[in-house]
Design an enzyme around this catalytic site. Structure first.
Site, PDB file in Angstrom:
ATOM      1  N   THR A  19      -3.414   9.373  19.027  1.00  0.00           N
ATOM      2  CA  THR A  19      -4.607   9.590  18.216  1.00  0.00           C
ATOM      3  C   THR A  19      -5.539   8.411  18.488  1.00  0.00           C
ATOM      4  O   THR A  19      -5.171   7.442  19.159  1.00  0.00           O
ATOM      5  CB  THR A  19      -4.280   9.640  16.717  1.00  0.00           C
ATOM      6  N   VAL A  62      -2.699  18.813   2.560  1.00  0.00           N
ATOM      7  CA  VAL A  62      -2.550  17.808   3.626  1.00  0.00           C
ATOM      8  C   VAL A  62      -3.785  16.917   3.640  1.00  0.00           C
ATOM      9  O   VAL A  62      -4.914  17.413   3.767  1.00  0.00           O
ATOM     10  CB  VAL A  62      -2.369  18.457   5.012  1.00  0.00           C
ATOM     11  N   LYS A  78       0.847  -0.765   5.081  1.00  0.00           N
ATOM     12  CA  LYS A  78       1.827   0.299   5.216  1.00  0.00           C
ATOM     13  C   LYS A  78       3.168  -0.094   4.585  1.00  0.00           C
ATOM     14  O   LYS A  78       3.878   0.735   4.013  1.00  0.00           O
ATOM     15  CB  LYS A  78       2.011   0.670   6.686  1.00  0.00           C
ATOM     16  N   TYR A  84      -3.129  -3.446   8.710  1.00  0.00           N
ATOM     17  CA  TYR A  84      -2.501  -2.129   8.806  1.00  0.00           C
ATOM     18  C   TYR A  84      -1.012  -2.208   8.489  1.00  0.00           C
ATOM     19  O   TYR A  84      -0.503  -1.464   7.636  1.00  0.00           O
ATOM     20  CB  TYR A  84      -2.706  -1.554  10.203  1.00  0.00           C
ATOM     21  N   ASP A 142     -12.837  10.894  -0.130  1.00  0.00           N
ATOM     22  CA  ASP A 142     -12.487   9.530   0.278  1.00  0.00           C
ATOM     23  C   ASP A 142     -11.253   9.144  -0.526  1.00  0.00           C
ATOM     24  O   ASP A 142     -11.329   8.963  -1.742  1.00  0.00           O
ATOM     25  CB  ASP A 142     -13.646   8.579  -0.024  1.00  0.00           C
TER      26      ASP A 142
END
Length: 292
Positions: free
Chosen positions: A217, A34, A188, A184, A90
């Site tokens: 989050t 993960v 995505k 973002y 990273d």
């Protein structure tokens, strides 16, 4: 904000069909990796769901060791028999990903499940007003991993392995719904297409792209902002348990598709023939144009 749904039922929390305790969803003897698995993250919760489903070997990847150790401690407390490996990396750097892949292969062996949950959202601003380096760095983190994964992790999987890319429903909703989040959302969208290429180029690999719902989050707080009063948050366990279900044979008809963890799996199973007969359904296509 209300979202369109492929199923009549739109879940915000756990329900029995995706319970990791179901024998049919067991991942016993599987090795799970993960990314973005720091404490309090979606990835951390995903790792816990796989531990509940019986995973005995779990590798956690993120940039901060202390955060990873916190996730490891939670898994160890609840599931002391699980072997958990912490690896700092990273995901935007090929060398870092390569070293992580080598370490995990040496420490835990070949992998069966890869849940990619790492992502970044830069400062919310317009394209013109953005710091160009920060804006582009979001693309580097969110999109470059597909290449790094294919080169470094893919050769180290077992037959029938599953790759799950965590995406964002925001990527194909109108830009007006998510102002000042161009880097973002666009990155995505690109990542979803890269998942499609991973599936096409590696037919032996089970590939799924997943919208994880709206989980609180640090990243989602920036998107929600002042609109919080109109947003229904989803339980983090929902996406973790949904990913456990995706690893099972029950989801085979969804390979290569983009699905939301909020959609009811039993209703999707009922639509199996419809999905299998339409190769573009639940994939990235150009809306408003009948190109197939």
């Amino acid at each position: 904000m209300s979202y369109p749904s492929f199923t009549k039922t739109y879940h915000h929390s756990f329900y029995p069909a995706i319970s990791p305790s179901r024998p049919e969803l067991s991942v016993k003897d599987k090795t799970v990796i993960v990314t973005g698995a720091g404490d309090g993250s979606i990835g951390g919760t995903v790792a816990l769901s796989f531990a509940r489903a019986g995973a005995k070997k779990i590798a956690l990847i993120a940039r901060t060791e202390t955060s990873l150790e916190a996730t490891k401690a939670k898994i160890a407390e609840a599931f002391p028999d699980a072997e958990v490996m912490v690896v700092t990396a990273d995901v935007s750097r090929a060398e870092s990903v390569g070293m992580a892949a080598h370490s995990i292969r040496a420490g835990l062996g070949a992998w069966d499940v890869f849940a990619h949950c790492a992502a970044v959202a830069p400062t919310h601003t317009t394209i013109a007003g953005a710091d160009e380096d920060e804006w582009w760095h979001a693309f580097e983190i969110n999109t470059r991993f597909s290449s790094h994964f294919a080169k470094h992790f893919l050769p180290k999987c077992r037959p029938g392995a599953t790759y799950i890319g965590t995406n964002a429903g925001a990527c194909y909703l109108p830009a007006t719904k998510f102002p000042k989040s161009s880097a973002y959302c666009a990155s995505k969208l690109a990542t979803a297409k890269l998942d499609e290429f991973l599936a096409a180029e590696n037919p032996q690999l089970r590939v799924f792209t997943v919208h994880p719902g709206v989980v609180e989050t640090n990243m989602t707080k920036g998107f929600i902002g002042s609109r919080r009063s109109g947003v229904v948050l989803d339980d983090a366990e929902l996406v973790g348990d949904f990913m456990v279900w995706l690893v099972s044979p029950e989801s085979e008809f969804l390979r290569g598709r983009y699905v939301w963890c909020n959609w009811d799996v039993e209703e999707m199973i009922a639509k199996k023939a419809e999905i299998e007969n339409n190769p573009t359904l639940l994939t990235m296509t150009l809306g408003g144009w009948p190109f197939q």
